[in-house]
Design a protein around this motif. Structure first.
Motif, PDB file in Angstrom:
ATOM      1  N   ALA A   7      -6.688   8.198  -8.054  1.00  0.00           N
ATOM      2  CA  ALA A   7      -6.830   8.704  -6.685  1.00  0.00           C
ATOM      3  C   ALA A   7      -6.782   7.543  -5.706  1.00  0.00           C
ATOM      4  CB  ALA A   7      -8.161   9.450  -6.554  1.00  0.00           C
ATOM      5  N   ILE A   8      -5.929   7.682  -4.697  1.00  0.00           N
ATOM      6  CA  ILE A   8      -5.859   6.659  -3.651  1.00  0.00           C
ATOM      7  C   ILE A   8      -6.061   7.344  -2.305  1.00  0.00           C
ATOM      8  CG2 ILE A   8      -4.471   4.842  -2.561  1.00  0.00           C
ATOM      9  CD1 ILE A   8      -3.175   4.271  -5.184  1.00  0.00           C
ATOM     10  N   ASP A   9      -7.186   7.051  -1.661  1.00  0.00           N
ATOM     11  CA  ASP A   9      -7.499   7.648  -0.367  1.00  0.00           C
ATOM     12  C   ASP A   9      -7.598   6.564   0.691  1.00  0.00           C
ATOM     13  OD1 ASP A   9      -7.928  10.518  -0.971  1.00  0.00           O
ATOM     14  OD2 ASP A   9      -9.524   9.774  -2.270  1.00  0.00           O
ATOM     15  N   GLY A  10      -7.606   7.021   1.942  1.00  0.00           N
ATOM     16  CA  GLY A  10      -7.787   6.072   3.040  1.00  0.00           C
ATOM     17  C   GLY A  10      -7.262   6.649   4.332  1.00  0.00           C
ATOM     18  N   PRO A  11      -7.521   5.965   5.441  1.00  0.00           N
ATOM     19  CA  PRO A  11      -7.108   6.476   6.749  1.00  0.00           C
ATOM     20  C   PRO A  11      -5.608   6.324   6.992  1.00  0.00           C
ATOM     21  CG  PRO A  11      -8.157   4.349   6.997  1.00  0.00           C
ATOM     22  CD  PRO A  11      -8.285   4.707   5.547  1.00  0.00           C
ATOM     23  N   ALA A  12      -5.156   6.900   8.113  1.00  0.00           N
ATOM     24  CA  ALA A  12      -3.731   6.846   8.490  1.00  0.00           C
ATOM     25  C   ALA A  12      -3.265   5.401   8.601  1.00  0.00           C
ATOM     26  CB  ALA A  12      -3.535   7.549   9.832  1.00  0.00           C
ATOM     27  N   ALA A  13      -2.040   5.164   8.141  1.00  0.00           N
ATOM     28  CA  ALA A  13      -1.380   3.859   8.288  1.00  0.00           C
ATOM     29  C   ALA A  13      -2.137   2.706   7.624  1.00  0.00           C
ATOM     30  CB  ALA A  13      -1.137   3.542   9.772  1.00  0.00           C
ATOM     31  N   SER A  14      -2.892   3.021   6.565  1.00  0.00           N
ATOM     32  CA  SER A  14      -3.595   1.950   5.848  1.00  0.00           C
ATOM     33  C   SER A  14      -2.701   1.350   4.767  1.00  0.00           C
ATOM     34  CB  SER A  14      -4.882   2.492   5.219  1.00  0.00           C
ATOM     35  OG  SER A  14      -4.587   3.586   4.374  1.00  0.00           O
ATOM     36  N   GLY A  15      -1.480   1.866   4.657  1.00  0.00           N
ATOM     37  CA  GLY A  15      -0.561   1.360   3.639  1.00  0.00           C
ATOM     38  C   GLY A  15      -0.644   2.129   2.343  1.00  0.00           C
ATOM     39  N   LYS A  16      -1.439   3.209   2.335  1.00  0.00           N
ATOM     40  CA  LYS A  16      -1.644   3.963   1.086  1.00  0.00           C
ATOM     41  C   LYS A  16      -0.363   4.489   0.470  1.00  0.00           C
ATOM     42  CE  LYS A  16      -3.745   7.686   2.763  1.00  0.00           C
ATOM     43  NZ  LYS A  16      -3.389   7.626   4.119  1.00  0.00           N
ATOM     44  N   SER A  17       0.520   5.058   1.317  1.00  0.00           N
ATOM     45  CA  SER A  17       1.710   5.701   0.734  1.00  0.00           C
ATOM     46  C   SER A  17       2.598   4.687   0.034  1.00  0.00           C
ATOM     47  CB  SER A  17       2.519   6.429   1.808  1.00  0.00           C
ATOM     48  OG  SER A  17       1.718   7.384   2.421  1.00  0.00           O
ATOM     49  N   THR A  18       2.836   3.564   0.715  1.00  0.00           N
ATOM     50  CA  THR A  18       3.667   2.518   0.117  1.00  0.00           C
ATOM     51  C   THR A  18       3.032   2.042  -1.183  1.00  0.00           C
ATOM     52  OG1 THR A  18       4.181   1.811   2.345  1.00  0.00           O
ATOM     53  CG2 THR A  18       4.699   0.252   0.587  1.00  0.00           C
ATOM     54  N   ILE A  19       1.738   1.749  -1.114  1.00  0.00           N
ATOM     55  CA  ILE A  19       1.046   1.207  -2.289  1.00  0.00           C
ATOM     56  C   ILE A  19       1.008   2.235  -3.421  1.00  0.00           C
ATOM     57  CG2 ILE A  19      -1.194   0.339  -3.125  1.00  0.00           C
ATOM     58  CD1 ILE A  19       0.044  -1.536  -1.045  1.00  0.00           C
ATOM     59  N   ALA A  20       0.646   3.481  -3.071  1.00  0.00           N
ATOM     60  CA  ALA A  20       0.520   4.508  -4.111  1.00  0.00           C
ATOM     61  C   ALA A  20       1.866   4.731  -4.800  1.00  0.00           C
ATOM     62  CB  ALA A  20       0.014   5.815  -3.493  1.00  0.00           C
ATOM     63  N   SER A 209      -0.774  -8.955   1.281  1.00  0.00           N
ATOM     64  CA  SER A 209       0.602  -8.462   1.171  1.00  0.00           C
ATOM     65  C   SER A 209       0.587  -7.210   0.285  1.00  0.00           C
ATOM     66  CB  SER A 209       1.497  -9.528   0.541  1.00  0.00           C
ATOM     67  OG  SER A 209       1.125  -9.704  -0.815  1.00  0.00           O
ATOM     68  N   ILE A 210       1.672  -6.459   0.347  1.00  0.00           N
ATOM     69  CA  ILE A 210       1.786  -5.253  -0.485  1.00  0.00           C
ATOM     70  C   ILE A 210       1.618  -5.633  -1.954  1.00  0.00           C
ATOM     71  CG2 ILE A 210       3.453  -3.515  -1.287  1.00  0.00           C
ATOM     72  CD1 ILE A 210       4.544  -3.453   1.575  1.00  0.00           C
ATOM     73  N   GLU A 211       2.282  -6.721  -2.334  1.00  0.00           N
ATOM     74  CA  GLU A 211       2.236  -7.154  -3.732  1.00  0.00           C
ATOM     75  C   GLU A 211       0.797  -7.493  -4.155  1.00  0.00           C
ATOM     76  OE1 GLU A 211       4.855  -6.740  -5.674  1.00  0.00           O
ATOM     77  OE2 GLU A 211       3.567  -7.382  -7.329  1.00  0.00           O
ATOM     78  N   GLN A 212       0.065  -8.149  -3.267  1.00  0.00           N
ATOM     79  CA  GLN A 212      -1.329  -8.498  -3.604  1.00  0.00           C
ATOM     80  C   GLN A 212      -2.182  -7.246  -3.817  1.00  0.00           C
ATOM     81  OE1 GLN A 212      -2.079 -10.984  -0.181  1.00  0.00           O
ATOM     82  NE2 GLN A 212      -2.159 -12.839  -1.432  1.00  0.00           N
ATOM     83  N   VAL A 213      -1.969  -6.245  -2.969  1.00  0.00           N
ATOM     84  CA  VAL A 213      -2.768  -5.011  -3.108  1.00  0.00           C
ATOM     85  C   VAL A 213      -2.418  -4.320  -4.431  1.00  0.00           C
ATOM     86  CG1 VAL A 213      -3.355  -2.779  -2.091  1.00  0.00           C
ATOM     87  CG2 VAL A 213      -2.830  -4.714  -0.597  1.00  0.00           C
ATOM     88  N   ILE A 214      -1.114  -4.265  -4.721  1.00  0.00           N
ATOM     89  CA  ILE A 214      -0.686  -3.604  -5.964  1.00  0.00           C
ATOM     90  C   ILE A 214      -1.274  -4.320  -7.184  1.00  0.00           C
ATOM     91  CG2 ILE A 214       1.340  -3.133  -7.427  1.00  0.00           C
ATOM     92  CD1 ILE A 214       2.864  -2.665  -4.787  1.00  0.00           C
TER      93      ILE A 214
END
Ligand code: DC
Length: 222
Positions: A7-20, A209-214
Motif C-alpha cells: 500500500a502506498i498512500d499520501g497527499p496530492a503530488a507527493s510523487g506517489k503515482s510515479t513511485i508506485a 530523487s525518484i531513484e532514492q525513494v524507490i
C-alpha cells in the motif's frame, strides 16, 4: 489476501503515482492507482452535465448506476482504467476533473461503491495499490505500507514541471495553494480521510530523487 498488497498512500503530488508505478515495474507486479477511479467517476458525472460544485450523495447515486469501471491489462502489460468500455487516459487528468474530484471522493456512497472494487484487485496476487486510504481502510492488513509526503512547495514544483494538470499561467504559489486546499478537503472529510496508518513507513521525499525513494522502498520489501 491482504498480505500480498503493497500500500502506498499520501497527499496530492507527493510523487506517489510515479513511485508506485516504478516499484511495481521493478517487482514485475500490477500497479493499481485508485485516484483514477475517483477521477473516472468525476469525469462521467461531468459528462452528464452535473454541477459538481454542489456535490451530494443524492446527485451521484444515479451516476454510479451508469458506470462500469475496470482495470484492464493493456499490450504494454500495464493495467489501465476503463470507464464504460473506454480508456479515458488524459481526460481524467484535466484541471477541471482535478478541481471537483475531492468533492466527489468525500461522498460516502461513492467511497462505499469503490471499496469492493478496490478489494477485488487482491485476486491479482501481489499488487502495488496507491491512494489515500489503502493502508487505513481498503487493506489495513497490507503486508507493506508506505506513506509518502513532501513539502507543499516541492509538490507544487513537481506538478508544474510534470503534467497537464497545471492550468495555464499557474505559478508555484498558485499550485501550492490549490494543493493545500485539496489536502485540507482530503484530510478533514468524515469518511476515510487522508491519514497515515499507524504502522505505515513515512517517507518525506523532499530533496530525494525518484531513484532514492524507490530504493528506500525496495529495501524494506526485499
Ligand atoms: O491521487 P489523485 O490525485 O489522482 O486522487 C484524486 C482524488 O481522489 C483526490 O482528491 C483524493 C481522492 N482519493 C481518495 O479519496 N482515496 C483514494 N484511495 C484515492 C484518491
Amino acid at each position: 489476501m491482504a498480505e500480498n498488497v503493497i500500500a502506498i498512500d499520501g497527499p496530492a503530488a507527493s510523487g506517489k503515482s510515479t513511485i508506485a508505478g516504478m516499484v511495481a515495474d521493478r517487482l514485475g507486479i500490477p500497479y493499481i492507482n485508485t485516484g483514477n477511479m475517483y477521477r473516472a467517476v468525476t469525469l462521467h458525472a461531468m459528462r452528464q452535465g452535473l454541477d459538481l460544485s454542489e456535490c451530494s450523495e443524492d446527485k451521484l447515486a444515479p451516476v454510479l448506476k451508469q458506470i462500469k469501471l475496470d482495470y484492464v491489462k493493456t499490450a504494454s502489460g500495464q493495467y489501465e482504467i476503463m470507464l464504460n468500455g473506454e480508456f479515458p487516459g488524459a481526460k481524467i487528468r484535466t484541471p477541471e476533473v482535478a478541481s471537483f474530484v475531492s468533492l466527489v471522493a468525500a461522498l460516502p456512497n461513492v467511497r462505499t461503491w469503490l471499496i469492493d472494487k478496490q478489494r477485488e484487485f487482491a485476486r491479482l496476487g501481489r499488487i502495488v495499490m496507491e491512494g489515500r486510504d489503502i493502508g487505513t481502510v481498503i487493506f489495513p492488513g497490507a503486508q507493506y505500507k508506505f506513506f509518502l509526503t513532501a513539502s507543499p512547495e516541492e509538490r507544487a514544483k513537481r506538478r508544474l514541471a510534470q503534467d497537464g494538470e497545471a492550468p495555464d499561467g499557474a505559478t508555484v504559489e498558485s499550485i501550492a495553494k490549490a494543493i493545500a486546499e485539496r489536502d485540507l478537503l482530503d484530510s478533514t472529510r468524515k469518511t476515510a480521510p487522508l491519514k497515515k496508518a499507524d504502522d505505515a513507513i513515512l517517507i518525506d521525499t523532499s530533496g530525494m530523487s525518484i531513484e532514492q525513494v524507490i530504493e528506500h522502498i525496495l529495501r524494506y520489501i526485499k
